[in-house]
Design a protein around this motif. Structure first.
Motif, PDB file in Angstrom:
ATOM      1  N   LEU A  88      64.044  33.386  43.728  1.00 31.78           N
ATOM      2  CA  LEU A  88      64.846  33.420  45.554  1.00 31.78           C
ATOM      3  C   LEU A  88      64.619  33.824  46.586  1.00 31.78           C
ATOM      4  O   LEU A  88      64.283  33.346  46.984  1.00 31.78           O
ATOM      5  N   VAL A 141      70.477  28.350  46.022  1.00 27.55           N
ATOM      6  CA  VAL A 141      69.058  27.713  47.156  1.00 27.55           C
ATOM      7  C   VAL A 141      69.958  28.138  48.429  1.00 27.55           C
ATOM      8  O   VAL A 141      70.886  26.860  48.932  1.00 27.55           O
ATOM      9  N   TYR A 197      78.351  25.611  49.008  1.00 31.69           N
ATOM     10  CA  TYR A 197      76.807  26.873  48.499  1.00 31.69           C
ATOM     11  C   TYR A 197      77.867  27.819  48.549  1.00 31.69           C
ATOM     12  O   TYR A 197      76.834  28.728  48.413  1.00 31.69           O
ATOM     13  N   LEU A 218      62.946  31.276  49.435  1.00 31.24           N
ATOM     14  CA  LEU A 218      63.174  30.022  48.717  1.00 31.24           C
ATOM     15  C   LEU A 218      64.488  28.731  49.039  1.00 31.24           C
ATOM     16  O   LEU A 218      65.533  29.735  49.646  1.00 31.24           O
ATOM     17  N   LYS A 267      60.675  24.085  39.129  1.00 29.76           N
ATOM     18  CA  LYS A 267      61.609  22.634  38.637  1.00 29.76           C
ATOM     19  C   LYS A 267      62.236  23.151  37.126  1.00 29.76           C
ATOM     20  O   LYS A 267      63.970  22.925  37.538  1.00 29.76           O
ATOM     21  N   LEU A 277      65.388  25.819  38.761  1.00 32.75           N
ATOM     22  CA  LEU A 277      66.726  24.602  39.541  1.00 32.75           C
ATOM     23  C   LEU A 277      67.187  23.423  38.598  1.00 32.75           C
ATOM     24  O   LEU A 277      68.379  22.914  38.874  1.00 32.75           O
ATOM     25  N   SER A 309      70.023  26.461  52.188  1.00 31.61           N
ATOM     26  CA  SER A 309      69.912  24.982  52.898  1.00 31.61           C
ATOM     27  C   SER A 309      69.503  25.754  54.394  1.00 31.61           C
ATOM     28  O   SER A 309      71.058  26.087  54.845  1.00 31.61           O
ATOM     29  N   ARG A 357      67.696  19.281  53.594  1.00 31.20           N
ATOM     30  CA  ARG A 357      68.119  17.720  53.969  1.00 31.20           C
ATOM     31  C   ARG A 357      67.533  17.655  55.323  1.00 31.20           C
ATOM     32  O   ARG A 357      67.970  18.057  55.721  1.00 31.20           O
ATOM     33  N   TYR A 363      62.604  21.215  49.060  1.00 30.82           N
ATOM     34  CA  TYR A 363      62.631  23.191  48.615  1.00 30.82           C
ATOM     35  C   TYR A 363      61.305  23.928  48.888  1.00 30.82           C
ATOM     36  O   TYR A 363      60.347  23.210  47.835  1.00 30.82           O
ATOM     37  N   GLU A 401      65.387  16.235  50.469  1.00 32.21           N
ATOM     38  CA  GLU A 401      65.182  16.794  50.268  1.00 32.21           C
ATOM     39  C   GLU A 401      64.566  18.175  49.703  1.00 32.21           C
ATOM     40  O   GLU A 401      63.807  17.703  48.593  1.00 32.21           O
ATOM     41  N   THR A 424      70.726  24.705  42.309  1.00 34.71           N
ATOM     42  CA  THR A 424      70.642  24.574  43.046  1.00 34.71           C
ATOM     43  C   THR A 424      71.254  24.725  44.522  1.00 34.71           C
ATOM     44  O   THR A 424      71.141  24.636  45.586  1.00 34.71           O
ATOM     45  N   LYS A 479      66.199  25.242  51.235  1.00 37.91           N
ATOM     46  CA  LYS A 479      66.501  23.478  50.798  1.00 37.91           C
ATOM     47  C   LYS A 479      66.516  23.470  52.125  1.00 37.91           C
ATOM     48  O   LYS A 479      67.197  24.045  53.137  1.00 37.91           O
TER      49      LYS A 479
END
Length: 647
Positions: A8, A49, A149, A65, A37, A40, A51, A69, A258, A256, A46, A67
């Motif tokens: 992360l 992480v 989150y 790391l 992959k 996560l 955002s 959207r 990552y 979305e 997920t 993410k």
């Protein structure tokens, strides 16, 4: 094995480890993707992480790391980057291989130089998407996403950090970009910038191919336009660097992603005097100044994300599993959990529908027929295209709305609480003549300039025609009304590329509120018949929203999103029965029953079936659809007789 904090907080350490173990084997890139992959997939990983939709970029650790959207607003030209390069220590002649993937600026130690003539150098290609938050995304989507989150962040390692500069809001960041002298003061003596420029040939260390992109004088550069499709939108725009399968994504897709956050200060330098002039390669300065400015904006306003994983989203409702079909669901366990979620919700569908119908009936001032049609409209979606005809669109014209009233504004407030993305378009002469509806290509800046009709799939567009007054539409106004009509009729928007137009198919739910019959086309006109007239509309709607429990509201949101995604079919037996019934209807009333009536009744029957959780048409639903259509037409006929003209 690396701990959670490593992948992360410091994903580069993971990538470096895999790279070192597998070079010169080219499989190292695939192994990086597989590693993240798998990570996560672990217990709600997920949600650990952070955002960019929820956390301001200056609270996030660079190179961690993240993410995002987002919607793909534009696609820039592919760019070349140095995928693998070799450094040499001039004193010891020791050589080290480095990876350039996931980086904007190459890594180079203080006693190292890049060997530009090394046989180990590999030049690769990547695609850059200009991505913005989903236009019109509802506040409840953002809130639930953030709370999810935040609850996980309490029990998982944090990727936030204390920046060396003071934490600033997006507005303050923008102020810094509009006054570059302030930024220049901040970057003087920045240690990371010093490390970068400590290497030989600093320009060539940038893995991004385009160069010389901060050549505009700050005194004459206008404010940076983040190119959001809708006015008043906030949030970060991002340059999303995609390394694999970029052909599977297109403009207006909702993704979305990552990836690794890049906000390197060298990307924010707006004055070329702040760079060593020897860093500029004259062969790379072919872009116009405006193109350089647009394609290489300040990283504090437009951060970069180097994508490790990306998926196209079927929906953006955070209350539903991200993927609801077998093709997207990659694991048996995930598929099982998704099926369980769907089956559990479908078992309680009937009371949810009844509650939603009651809620919308109250919102529509006691009109249960209009509420029925509003439910059908909200679950409608384009499920296929036959030649140019979009199948499944169900634009409703709610006529009979009070003129210049706050009623339509409050109806929109209700819809905002139910759907993940929406926009209210006030159809005034001013807006028609001065708003930019159609995206167009700016060849000087080499970018697609957004417009109001550049929306993500399944966005609810409420067109408020009650605001329309007498006046003259100019050329822009006529083009805007034509574009709106084409969107409704064909579910497409013709983007303007100056020398030609390009069709972009869309899937937008359009609800038109009007006093009389709308000037715009629609699939179905429902005339509102209020049963109650509240003395204070605002108090009435506020009390309605206050009275509904959050848990019930969430069920409404799941209901409307889920039913859009269900498959539907009509058996041969029912098809034959419907055809025979239609022939009989034509015999009894050949003047008023047309093929359009059959098409509309089939649509109503489709959405009635789905609204009850039935994925096939039954005789009962067909009869109910005919009954609703008869009531709706009866109302219109009655109104026509009262007013002496068609409404």
């Amino acid at each position: 094995m690396p701990c959670v904090a490593d992948w992360l907080n410091n994903p580069f350490s993971i990538v470096q480890g895999i790279f070192a173990q597998n070079v010169p084997n080219s499989d190292w890139e695939k192994k990086v993707t597989e590693y993240f992959k798998e990570k996560l997939k672990e217990n709600n990983a997920t949600n650990w992480v952070p955002s960019l939709n929820d956390v301001p970029v200056h609270y996030l650790k660079p190179n961690s790391l993240v993410k995002f959207r987002c919607m793909v607003q534009d696609m820039f030209d592919p760019e070349f980057y140095v995928g693998v390069y070799e450094t040499v220590d001039p004193n010891t002649n020791a050589r080290v291989l480095h990876f350039g993937k996931y980086r904007d600026v190459a890594e180079c130690g203080p006693q190292q130089e890049i060997d530009l003539n090394s046989s180990q150098t590999v030049t690769l290609e990547r695609q850059t998407f200009y991505c913005v938050p989903v236009p019109g995304e509802s506040a409840w989507v953002k809130e639930i996403s953030f709370l999810t989150y935040a609850s996980q962040a309490r029990v998982s390692p944090s990727t936030s950090y204390t920046p060396s500069r003071h934490k600033r809001s997006y507005e303050e960041d923008e102020d810094m970009e509009l006054h570059p002298s302030k930024q220049k003061e901040q970057h003087m003596g920045n240690s990371s910038g010093g490390d970068i420029h400590g290497c030989v040939e600093p320009k060539r260390l940038e893995t991004e191919a385009s160069a010389g992109h901060h050549l505009i004088s700050p005194n004459c550069s206008p404010p940076l336009d983040l190119n959001f499709p809708l006015p008043g939108e906030k949030g970060p725009a991002c340059l999303v660097k995609v390394y694999e399968s970029w052909d599977s994504f297109k403009v207006n897709d909702v993704l979305e992603v990552y990836g690794i956050l890049s906000v390197d200060p060298v990307l924010s330098i707006v004055n070329n005097e702040e760079r060593d002039s020897s860093a500029l390669d004259p062969m790379e300065c072919m872009d116009t100044a405006e193109e350089q400015r647009v394609h290489s904006p300040p990283a504090s306003l437009v951060p970069r994300i180097h994508v490790i994983l990306a998926q196209k989203l079927q929906h953006i409702n955070p209350l539903l599993p991200a993927c609801l079909n077998e093709e997207e669901s990659k694991t048996c366990e995930y598929l099982h959990l998704t099926s369980l979620f769907v089956s559990n919700f479908m078992s309680e569908l009937s009371p949810v529908r009844a509650e939603l119908l009651g809620f919308l009936t109250h919102a529509l001032l006691g009109d249960s027929l209009a509420a029925e049609y509003l439910i059908l409209h909200l679950i409608s979606t384009v499920y296929a295209r036959r030649d140019v005809l979009p199948l499944g669109k169900f634009t409703v014209n709610l006529s009979g709305c009070p003129r210049n009233s706050i009623f339509t504004e409050h109806i929109y407030r209700i819809i905002q609480q139910l759907v993940p993305a929406s926009y209210r378009l006030q159809m005034t002469i001013e807006n028609m003549n001065h708003s930019r509806f159609i995206p167009h290509k700016d060849y000087t800046a080499n970018r697609l300039v957004s417009g109001v009709l550049q929306l993500a799939s399944n966005t609810s567009l409420v067109v408020d025609e009650t605001q329309l007054e007498q006046g003259q539409l100019d050329t822009t106004g006529v083009h805007n009304v034509t574009a709106l009509s084409n969107l409704i009729t064909w579910q497409k928007v013709d983007y303007d590329f100056n020398y030609h137009q390009m069709e972009f198919p869309c899937n937008i739910n359009v609800l038109i509120t009007s006093e009389g019959r709308s000037l715009l086309p629609s699939d179905c006109q429902v005339h509102l018949q209020p049963q109650i007239i509240p003395p204070n509309m605002e108090e009435y709607i506020n009390s309605l929203l206050t009275a509904v429990l959050p848990s019930v509201l969430n069920k409404f949101r799941i209901y409307l999103s889920l039913l859009r995604l269900l498959d539907y079919s009509i058996s041969d037996e029912v098809t034959k029965a419907v055809e025979e019934d239609f022939v009989e209807m034509r015999k009894n009333d050949p003047e008023s029953i047309t093929a359009d009536d059959l098409h509309r009744t089939l649509l109503v029957a489709r959405f009635l079936s789905l609204s009850a959780g039935q994925t096939t048409l039954s005789r009962e639903r067909w009869l109910r659809a005919k009954q609703l259509e008869a009531l709706r037409k009866g109302r219109l006929q009655q109104q026509k007789c009262v007013n002496g003209n068609e409404l």
